[in-house]
Design an enzyme around this catalytic site. Structure first.
Site, PDB file in Angstrom:
ATOM      1  N   SER A 100      -8.675   5.233  -5.710  1.00  0.00           N
ATOM      2  CA  SER A 100      -7.555   4.452  -6.215  1.00  0.00           C
ATOM      3  C   SER A 100      -6.844   3.661  -5.133  1.00  0.00           C
ATOM      4  O   SER A 100      -6.030   2.801  -5.432  1.00  0.00           O
ATOM      5  CB  SER A 100      -6.562   5.383  -6.914  1.00  0.00           C
ATOM      6  OG  SER A 100      -6.075   6.336  -5.988  1.00  0.00           O
TER       7      SER A 100
ATOM      8  N   ASN B   9     -13.268  10.251  -0.934  1.00  0.00           N
ATOM      9  CA  ASN B   9     -13.808   9.476  -2.026  1.00  0.00           C
ATOM     10  C   ASN B   9     -13.550   8.032  -1.642  1.00  0.00           C
ATOM     11  O   ASN B   9     -12.399   7.638  -1.509  1.00  0.00           O
ATOM     12  CB  ASN B   9     -13.016   9.861  -3.282  1.00  0.00           C
ATOM     13  CG  ASN B   9     -13.788   9.617  -4.531  1.00  0.00           C
ATOM     14  OD1 ASN B   9     -15.009   9.627  -4.511  1.00  0.00           O
ATOM     15  ND2 ASN B   9     -13.081   9.402  -5.618  1.00  0.00           N
TER      16      ASN B   9
ATOM     17  N   ASN C  62      -0.035  15.815  -2.145  1.00  0.00           N
ATOM     18  CA  ASN C  62      -0.368  14.824  -3.159  1.00  0.00           C
ATOM     19  C   ASN C  62       0.760  14.753  -4.194  1.00  0.00           C
ATOM     20  O   ASN C  62       1.192  15.784  -4.727  1.00  0.00           O
ATOM     21  CB  ASN C  62      -1.691  15.231  -3.834  1.00  0.00           C
ATOM     22  CG  ASN C  62      -2.296  14.100  -4.621  1.00  0.00           C
ATOM     23  OD1 ASN C  62      -1.626  13.452  -5.425  1.00  0.00           O
ATOM     24  ND2 ASN C  62      -3.575  13.855  -4.406  1.00  0.00           N
TER      25      ASN C  62
ATOM     26  N   HIS D 204      -6.618   2.210   1.424  1.00  0.00           N
ATOM     27  CA  HIS D 204      -6.221   2.691   2.754  1.00  0.00           C
ATOM     28  C   HIS D 204      -7.087   3.912   3.088  1.00  0.00           C
ATOM     29  O   HIS D 204      -7.075   4.902   2.356  1.00  0.00           O
ATOM     30  CB  HIS D 204      -4.743   3.070   2.761  1.00  0.00           C
ATOM     31  CG  HIS D 204      -4.204   3.291   4.134  1.00  0.00           C
ATOM     32  ND1 HIS D 204      -3.254   2.473   4.705  1.00  0.00           N
ATOM     33  CD2 HIS D 204      -4.510   4.222   5.071  1.00  0.00           C
ATOM     34  CE1 HIS D 204      -2.986   2.903   5.931  1.00  0.00           C
ATOM     35  NE2 HIS D 204      -3.741   3.966   6.172  1.00  0.00           N
TER      36      HIS D 204
ATOM     37  N   HIS E 184      -8.533   7.218   3.690  1.00  0.00           N
ATOM     38  CA  HIS E 184      -7.903   8.539   3.578  1.00  0.00           C
ATOM     39  C   HIS E 184      -8.888   9.531   2.985  1.00  0.00           C
ATOM     40  O   HIS E 184      -9.903   9.146   2.418  1.00  0.00           O
ATOM     41  CB  HIS E 184      -6.672   8.459   2.661  1.00  0.00           C
ATOM     42  CG  HIS E 184      -7.025   8.169   1.231  1.00  0.00           C
ATOM     43  ND1 HIS E 184      -7.319   6.902   0.781  1.00  0.00           N
ATOM     44  CD2 HIS E 184      -7.177   8.981   0.159  1.00  0.00           C
ATOM     45  CE1 HIS E 184      -7.619   6.946  -0.503  1.00  0.00           C
ATOM     46  NE2 HIS E 184      -7.556   8.197  -0.911  1.00  0.00           N
TER      47      HIS E 184
ATOM     48  N   HIS F  46      -4.681   0.043   7.823  1.00  0.00           N
ATOM     49  CA  HIS F  46      -5.100  -0.131   6.432  1.00  0.00           C
ATOM     50  C   HIS F  46      -6.541  -0.637   6.356  1.00  0.00           C
ATOM     51  O   HIS F  46      -7.211  -0.478   5.339  1.00  0.00           O
ATOM     52  CB  HIS F  46      -4.151  -1.143   5.776  1.00  0.00           C
ATOM     53  CG  HIS F  46      -4.368  -1.334   4.314  1.00  0.00           C
ATOM     54  ND1 HIS F  46      -3.844  -0.470   3.368  1.00  0.00           N
ATOM     55  CD2 HIS F  46      -5.060  -2.278   3.625  1.00  0.00           C
ATOM     56  CE1 HIS F  46      -4.209  -0.896   2.164  1.00  0.00           C
ATOM     57  NE2 HIS F  46      -4.946  -1.980   2.289  1.00  0.00           N
TER      58      HIS F  46
ATOM     59  N   CYS G 151       0.846  -1.202   0.000  1.00  0.00           N
ATOM     60  CA  CYS G 151       0.000   0.000   0.000  1.00  0.00           C
ATOM     61  C   CYS G 151       0.878   1.247   0.000  1.00  0.00           C
ATOM     62  O   CYS G 151       1.816   1.355   0.770  1.00  0.00           O
ATOM     63  CB  CYS G 151      -0.892  -0.012   1.241  1.00  0.00           C
ATOM     64  SG  CYS G 151      -1.744   1.547   1.523  1.00  0.00           S
TER      65      CYS G 151
ATOM     66  N   GLN H  79      -8.975  13.662   0.990  1.00  0.00           N
ATOM     67  CA  GLN H  79      -8.143  14.591   0.228  1.00  0.00           C
ATOM     68  C   GLN H  79      -8.551  16.018   0.540  1.00  0.00           C
ATOM     69  O   GLN H  79      -9.680  16.284   0.952  1.00  0.00           O
ATOM     70  CB  GLN H  79      -8.321  14.361  -1.267  1.00  0.00           C
ATOM     71  CG  GLN H  79      -7.830  13.008  -1.739  1.00  0.00           C
ATOM     72  CD  GLN H  79      -7.685  12.992  -3.251  1.00  0.00           C
ATOM     73  OE1 GLN H  79      -7.098  13.900  -3.847  1.00  0.00           O
ATOM     74  NE2 GLN H  79      -8.230  11.971  -3.877  1.00  0.00           N
TER      75      GLN H  79
ATOM     76  N   CYS I  25       0.312   3.100   3.673  1.00  0.00           N
ATOM     77  CA  CYS I  25       0.628   2.508   4.976  1.00  0.00           C
ATOM     78  C   CYS I  25       1.941   3.084   5.538  1.00  0.00           C
ATOM     79  O   CYS I  25       2.809   3.506   4.773  1.00  0.00           O
ATOM     80  CB  CYS I  25       0.750   0.984   4.851  1.00  0.00           C
ATOM     81  SG  CYS I  25      -0.815   0.102   5.071  1.00  0.00           S
TER      82      CYS I  25
ATOM     83  N   PHE J 120     -27.044   4.841 -11.743  1.00  0.00           N
ATOM     84  CA  PHE J 120     -26.249   5.522 -12.770  1.00  0.00           C
ATOM     85  C   PHE J 120     -26.885   6.855 -13.100  1.00  0.00           C
ATOM     86  O   PHE J 120     -28.096   6.952 -13.266  1.00  0.00           O
ATOM     87  CB  PHE J 120     -26.166   4.666 -14.045  1.00  0.00           C
ATOM     88  CG  PHE J 120     -25.285   3.467 -13.890  1.00  0.00           C
ATOM     89  CD1 PHE J 120     -23.914   3.565 -14.062  1.00  0.00           C
ATOM     90  CD2 PHE J 120     -25.825   2.234 -13.543  1.00  0.00           C
ATOM     91  CE1 PHE J 120     -23.091   2.465 -13.901  1.00  0.00           C
ATOM     92  CE2 PHE J 120     -25.006   1.126 -13.383  1.00  0.00           C
ATOM     93  CZ  PHE J 120     -23.638   1.240 -13.556  1.00  0.00           C
TER      94      PHE J 120
HETATM   95  P1  H2U Z   1      -8.341   8.641  -4.180  1.00  0.00           P
HETATM   96  O1  H2U Z   1      -8.782   9.380  -2.934  1.00  0.00           O
HETATM   97  O2  H2U Z   1      -9.260   8.896  -5.328  1.00  0.00           O
HETATM   98  O3  H2U Z   1      -8.051   7.214  -3.923  1.00  0.00           O
HETATM   99  O4  H2U Z   1      -6.923   9.240  -4.584  1.00  0.00           O
HETATM  100  C1  H2U Z   1      -5.787   9.026  -3.800  1.00  0.00           C
HETATM  101  C2  H2U Z   1      -4.860  10.199  -4.007  1.00  0.00           C
HETATM  102  O5  H2U Z   1      -3.611   9.873  -3.465  1.00  0.00           O
HETATM  103  C3  H2U Z   1      -4.672  10.532  -5.463  1.00  0.00           C
HETATM  104  O6  H2U Z   1      -5.000  11.886  -5.647  1.00  0.00           O
HETATM  105  C4  H2U Z   1      -2.603  10.328  -4.312  1.00  0.00           C
HETATM  106  C5  H2U Z   1      -3.215  10.259  -5.688  1.00  0.00           C
HETATM  107  O7  H2U Z   1      -2.651  11.249  -6.541  1.00  0.00           O
HETATM  108  N1  H2U Z   1      -1.422   9.486  -4.154  1.00  0.00           N
HETATM  109  C6  H2U Z   1      -0.217  10.073  -3.868  1.00  0.00           C
HETATM  110  O8  H2U Z   1      -0.134  11.292  -3.766  1.00  0.00           O
HETATM  111  N2  H2U Z   1       0.876   9.279  -3.685  1.00  0.00           N
HETATM  112  C7  H2U Z   1       0.860   7.917  -3.799  1.00  0.00           C
HETATM  113  O9  H2U Z   1       1.868   7.278  -3.621  1.00  0.00           O
HETATM  114  C8  H2U Z   1      -0.401   7.213  -4.109  1.00  0.00           C
HETATM  115  C9  H2U Z   1      -1.601   8.061  -4.285  1.00  0.00           C
HETATM  116 ZN    ZN Z   2      -2.380   0.955   3.740  1.00  0.00          ZN
END
Ligand code: H2U
Ligand code: ZN
Length: 347
Positions: free
Chosen positions: A163, A155, A74, A166, A168, A115, A49, A170, A52, A314
């Site tokens: 994506s 999200n 990010n 774990h 989280h 996680h 992950c 944003q 993590c 949808f």
């Molecule tokens: P989601 O909340 O849609 O899963 O997006 C995860 C965010 O985490 C995504 O904007 C960032 C992605 O750019 N990310 C990182 O900044 N570093 C990483 O190593 C993995 C994901």
């Molecule tokens: Zn994790």
């Protein structure tokens, strides 16, 4: 007009938009009972992950051995701090081809080192720590000269395009007020001017008097399926006290918000005995230094699931081309969420 039997439209006073409700289509039987989905419970730590503790992220940085919340910039930010201002390139100076620089910053907030634990599964103090972090980040990012609005959101779930499993959230902090908060700002200001009171204060009072759409409430917060909900189990959660931003929350209110957030997310998970996917986020006052007396802090939760963990709504066809539509009434959705209980199905 019968709001429980006849097609009708309902008005969203926060955005000025309408939603079509077709309750007669939802009369088909409800298969309430579902088996818990225990097949894919994640491990407490996943060596693969990106989020993590101690692991290396996609961008190459290494996460610390964090023990509470963990915030990082990010690695693939949608907004960058140094946007180039000035005249747009030739051809982009017409009213038909408008563009402007958009500066900002994007951060990721891991809820905890675990996680496997989503918000409703964390301890109450751990969720309080998440809310503290969101408030601190709002204050810190809001002070930056190029940040005029801080959007905190989560999200969750692959079906929402998340994506990383774990848990989280944003934060995207940008120079301009995005579309949704801009609509809400205009609507809240207009209501305040016309009525001399706050739209959401008045709305919460009215919902509590009626009771049918209230999902859960405590001393400081109320969660309802709004009268104008578009998503089947959409929730609007707002503070009882009139305040504009996460930064204004007092400790007692943070505790109450953590409790109610956990309770509503537990009801979500219980509904289809699954880790419920959604997008949720706060709408709070802009951070451009202006006064926003009409703004009332609130959270929207938009979950896509409709009839089971596998059946998703949808937004296509009529919804994409004309306006949103729903079958299940918000009143029935609230009733089902109340019936889903506040003891997590995995606990
Ligand atoms: P989601 O909340 O849609 O899963 O997006 C995860 C965010 O985490 C995504 O904007 C960032 C992605 O750019 N990310 C990182 O900044 N570093 C990483 O190593 C993995 C994901
Ligand atoms: Zn994790």
């Amino acid at each position: 007009m019968d709001l429980y039997a006849q097609p009708h439209r309902r008005f969203n006073p926060l955005t000025g938009e309408w939603v079509l409700v077709s309750p007669h289509r939802a009369l088909r039987p409800w298969q309430g009972q579902v088996e818990p989905d225990l097949t894919a419970l994640p491990p407490a730590y996943d060596p693969d992950c990106y989020l993590c503790p101690r692991n290396t992220r996609a961008g190459g940085a290494r996460n610390p051995d964090y023990t509470s919340t963990f915030v990082f910039d990010n690695d693939f930010a949608a907004l960058l701090p140094l946007a180039e201002e000035g005249t747009p390139p030739a051809g982009l100076d017409s009213p038909l081809f408008r563009a402007e620089a958009a500066a900002g910053l994007c951060r990721v907030v891991c809820f905890s080192p675990r996680h496997d634990l989503t918000l409703p599964q964390l301890s109450l103090p751990a969720v309080e720590a998440v809310i503290h972090t969101w408030a601190e980040q709002t204050a810190e990012l809001g002070r930056l000269p190029f940040v005029n609005y801080v959007q905190v959101f989560e999200n969750k779930g692959a079906v929402m395009g998340c994506s990383n499993p774990h848990p989280h959230s944003q934060i995207w902090a940008g120079q301009q007020l995005p579309n949704e908060p801009a609509k809400e700002l205009a609507a809240q200001n207009a209501y305040h001017q016309a009525q001399g009171s706050c739209l959401l204060c008045d709305y919460l009072n009215a919902e509590e008097r009626e009771g049918v759409r209230v999902v859960a409430a405590n001393e400081h917060f109320v969660a309802v399926v709004p009268f104008w909900a578009v998503w089947p189990f959409e929730i609007l959660l707002a503070s009882r006290r009139h305040l504009g931003s996460l930064t204004e929350l007092q400790d007692e209110e943070i505790g109450a918000l953590a409790g109610l957030l956990q309770q509503m997310l537990t009801r979500y998970d219980n509904l289809f005995s699954t880790s419920f996917p959604y997008s949720l986020g706060f709408h709070q006052t802009p951070t451009d230094g202006g006064d926003y007396p009409a703004w009332h802090l609130h959270l929207h939760a938009y979950p896509p699931l409709l009839r089971s963990a596998a059946v998703k709504k949808f937004m296509v066809g009529y919804e994409l081309l004309a306006m949103p539509q729903r079958d299940l009434t918000p009143e029935l959705a609230a009733q089902r969420l109340r019936a889903a209980g506040d003891q997590h199905y995995l606990s």
